[in-house]
Design a protein around this motif. Structure first.
Motif, short mmCIF file in Angstrom:
data_model
loop_
_atom_site.label_atom_id
_atom_site.label_comp_id
_atom_site.label_asym_id
_atom_site.label_seq_id
_atom_site.Cartn_x
_atom_site.Cartn_y
_atom_site.Cartn_z
N TYR A 81 25.02 -20.83 -5.96
CA TYR A 81 24.69 -19.66 -6.78
C TYR A 81 24.88 -18.36 -6.00
N LYS A 82 24.97 -17.29 -6.76
CA LYS A 82 24.78 -15.97 -6.17
C LYS A 82 23.28 -15.74 -6.14
N LEU A 83 22.77 -15.39 -4.98
CA LEU A 83 21.32 -15.32 -4.80
C LEU A 83 20.82 -13.89 -4.96
N LEU A 84 19.91 -13.72 -5.91
CA LEU A 84 19.36 -12.41 -6.23
C LEU A 84 17.87 -12.41 -5.87
N GLY A 85 17.51 -11.65 -4.88
CA GLY A 85 16.11 -11.56 -4.49
C GLY A 85 15.35 -10.62 -5.41
N LEU A 86 14.15 -11.01 -5.78
CA LEU A 86 13.32 -10.17 -6.64
C LEU A 86 11.94 -10.00 -6.02
N ASN A 87 11.70 -8.80 -5.52
CA ASN A 87 10.36 -8.45 -5.03
C ASN A 87 9.71 -7.56 -6.09
N THR A 88 8.55 -7.94 -6.55
CA THR A 88 7.91 -7.20 -7.65
C THR A 88 6.68 -6.42 -7.20
N ASP A 89 6.26 -6.64 -5.96
CA ASP A 89 5.02 -6.02 -5.47
C ASP A 89 5.29 -4.83 -4.57
N ALA A 90 4.33 -3.92 -4.57
CA ALA A 90 4.33 -2.79 -3.65
C ALA A 90 2.89 -2.54 -3.23
N SER A 91 2.69 -1.60 -2.34
CA SER A 91 1.35 -1.34 -1.83
C SER A 91 0.44 -0.68 -2.86
N HIS A 92 1.04 -0.15 -3.92
CA HIS A 92 0.26 0.52 -4.96
C HIS A 92 0.62 -0.08 -6.31
N LYS A 93 -0.37 -0.26 -7.17
CA LYS A 93 -0.13 -0.90 -8.47
C LYS A 93 0.86 -0.13 -9.33
N ASP A 94 0.95 1.18 -9.14
CA ASP A 94 1.87 1.98 -9.94
C ASP A 94 3.32 1.82 -9.50
N ARG A 95 3.52 1.16 -8.37
CA ARG A 95 4.89 0.86 -7.92
C ARG A 95 5.20 -0.62 -8.07
N THR A 96 4.33 -1.34 -8.76
CA THR A 96 4.46 -2.79 -8.93
C THR A 96 4.88 -3.12 -10.35
N LEU A 97 5.78 -4.08 -10.51
CA LEU A 97 6.18 -4.52 -11.85
C LEU A 97 5.09 -5.41 -12.43
N ASN A 98 4.78 -5.22 -13.70
CA ASN A 98 3.75 -6.05 -14.33
C ASN A 98 4.34 -7.37 -14.81
N THR A 99 3.47 -8.26 -15.26
CA THR A 99 3.89 -9.61 -15.64
C THR A 99 4.95 -9.60 -16.74
N LYS A 100 4.75 -8.79 -17.76
CA LYS A 100 5.73 -8.73 -18.86
C LYS A 100 7.09 -8.25 -18.35
N GLN A 101 7.07 -7.24 -17.48
CA GLN A 101 8.33 -6.73 -16.93
C GLN A 101 9.05 -7.81 -16.12
N ILE A 102 8.28 -8.58 -15.36
CA ILE A 102 8.89 -9.65 -14.55
C ILE A 102 9.56 -10.68 -15.44
N ILE A 103 8.85 -11.12 -16.48
CA ILE A 103 9.40 -12.13 -17.40
C ILE A 103 10.64 -11.59 -18.11
N ASP A 104 10.52 -10.38 -18.64
CA ASP A 104 11.65 -9.79 -19.38
C ASP A 104 12.86 -9.59 -18.48
N LEU A 105 12.63 -9.14 -17.26
CA LEU A 105 13.74 -8.91 -16.34
C LEU A 105 14.41 -10.22 -15.94
N CYS A 106 13.62 -11.24 -15.67
CA CYS A 106 14.18 -12.54 -15.31
C CYS A 106 15.02 -13.11 -16.46
N ASN A 107 14.56 -12.91 -17.68
CA ASN A 107 15.34 -13.36 -18.84
C ASN A 107 16.64 -12.57 -18.98
N LEU A 108 16.58 -11.28 -18.73
CA LEU A 108 17.79 -10.46 -18.79
C LEU A 108 18.81 -10.87 -17.73
#
Length: 360
Positions: free
Chosen positions: A208-235
């Motif tokens: 495969y072509k390997l795509l790394g996905l980091n969703t966390d940051a030190s602040h919640k406002d820079r972090t992707l939420n659960t719905k965003q993670i699911i939707d992005l992975c589906n896209l």
């Protein structure tokens, strides 16, 4: 500002003075101290400066005055001799022991590219380098910056009208030493021996072509939420792509559950990294990284891994701390809100597919 603060500021400005010999800039430099506390990202952004100091002063000893939050980030830098620590207030005695150890090293040059703070300036005075260079800092805290303290022989502006990357800004100090032809590329040194577990983990997805996905940051406002993670992975679902998620150990079960419950068959179970260096080893095997504004951006820049970095719509964020790896892009929401709530997931997908050379 309280009277107590005004008195403290006055004394700060009064004592942080030094008279230099006019020929001091021509001194022979054999011992260098870089004052660089802060976090992991701050340390990584100092790597190019350390590399260039070593390049132009190959026989000089380079030490770091670091913090508990970033001292371990100098572990694999061959240019660094010793790392000294500023401990927390309750361990003040340990901090002072470190300061006097540094004083006994008789540094020719110290570079302070941190924000202006009374305690740090006082420590620098006690360490007593022959020549002290740095950035101006800002006037926000004390009403003056380092340019008004003659303790610093020369200082460069922390921020010019034309914004440039933070790593490039720190390299400007070299011009005071007559060095103009310096390299601005980022670096990130890895352990010499490869981690066998990581190599075996990556081998499972070699087709495969390997795509790394980091969703966390030190602040919640820079972090992707659960719905965003699911939707992005589906896209990002594509027969040629396998998503390699990054997460802290405490979120491993969260990710495993999220993958299984949402049938995210294009997403691998995360590798249980035990350190930032193990995460970097995994990252080094990838074709692309998607990440919010965090130290992962700088690690990927140092490893030259193409990156889709997600920032607030603020030039101070996406220019000063943006990705420097080849074939990278910084994306922001259209609004000016200080969060990623409205980041365009379709835009992330489009840029990811473009970088990976995959058609929808």
């Amino acid at each position: 500002m309280t009277l107590k603060q005004k008195i403290k500021n006055y004394l700060f400005k009064k004592i942080a003075q030094k008279k230099y010999n006019e020929n001091i800039i021509n001194l022979k430099i054999s011992r260098i101290l870089l004052i660089r506390d802060g976090g992991i990202g701050d340390a990584i952004l100092s790597y190019p400066l350390i590399r260039e100091l070593n390049r132009f002063y190959p026989n000089a000893r380079i030490d770091i005055y670091a913090s508990l939050n970033n001292h371990f980030m100098y572990k694999y830098l061959p240019e660094v001799n010793n790392v000294y620590l500023k401990y927390k207030k309750r361990n003040w005695l340990k901090s002072w022991i470190e300061i006097f150890k540094m004083r006994n090293n008789h540094y020719d040059l110290a570079i302070d590219d941190t924000v202006i703070r009374f305690h740090r300036t006082l420590h620098t005075m006690i360490i007593n380098p022959k020549l002290i260079l740095g950035n101006t800092g800002t006037k926000k805290r004390y009403g003056f910056d380092k340019s008004e303290l003659s303790l610093y022989y020369k200082v460069y502006k922390t921020r010019d009208k034309k914004l440039i990357h933070m790593a490039d800004t720190r390299l400007k100090v070299l011009k005071f030493l007559g060095i103009n032809n310096y390299n601005t590329n980022m670096i990130f040194p890895l352990p010499k021996e490869k981690n066998i577990e990581i190599q075996n983990y990556i081998k499972k997805y070699k087709d495969y072509k390997l795509l790394g996905l980091n969703t966390d940051a030190s602040h919640k406002d820079r972090t992707l939420n659960t719905k965003q993670i699911i939707d992005l992975c589906n896209l990002l679902k594509n027969e040629k792509i396998k998503i390699i998620p990054f997460c802290i150990p405490s979120k491993f079960e969260y990710f495993e559950k999220l993958i299984n419950e949402n049938s995210l068959t294009n997403v691998a179970i995360p590798f249980k990294t035990k350190s930032i260096y193990e995460a970097a080893e995994v990252l080094n095997e990838l074709d692309l990284l998607i990440t919010p504004d965090t130290s992962f951006v700088h690690i990927a820049s140092g490893l030259n891994i193409p990156t889709v970095a997600l920032f607030w719509n603020d030039p101070i964020k996406y220019i000063l701390c943006g990705p420097k790896a080849d074939n990278s892009v910084a994306l922001t929401p259209k609004g000016t809100e200080s969060n990623l709530e409205n980041i365009n997931l379709n835009e992330i997908q489009e840029n990811a597919f473009k970088i990976l050379n995959i058609k929808k």
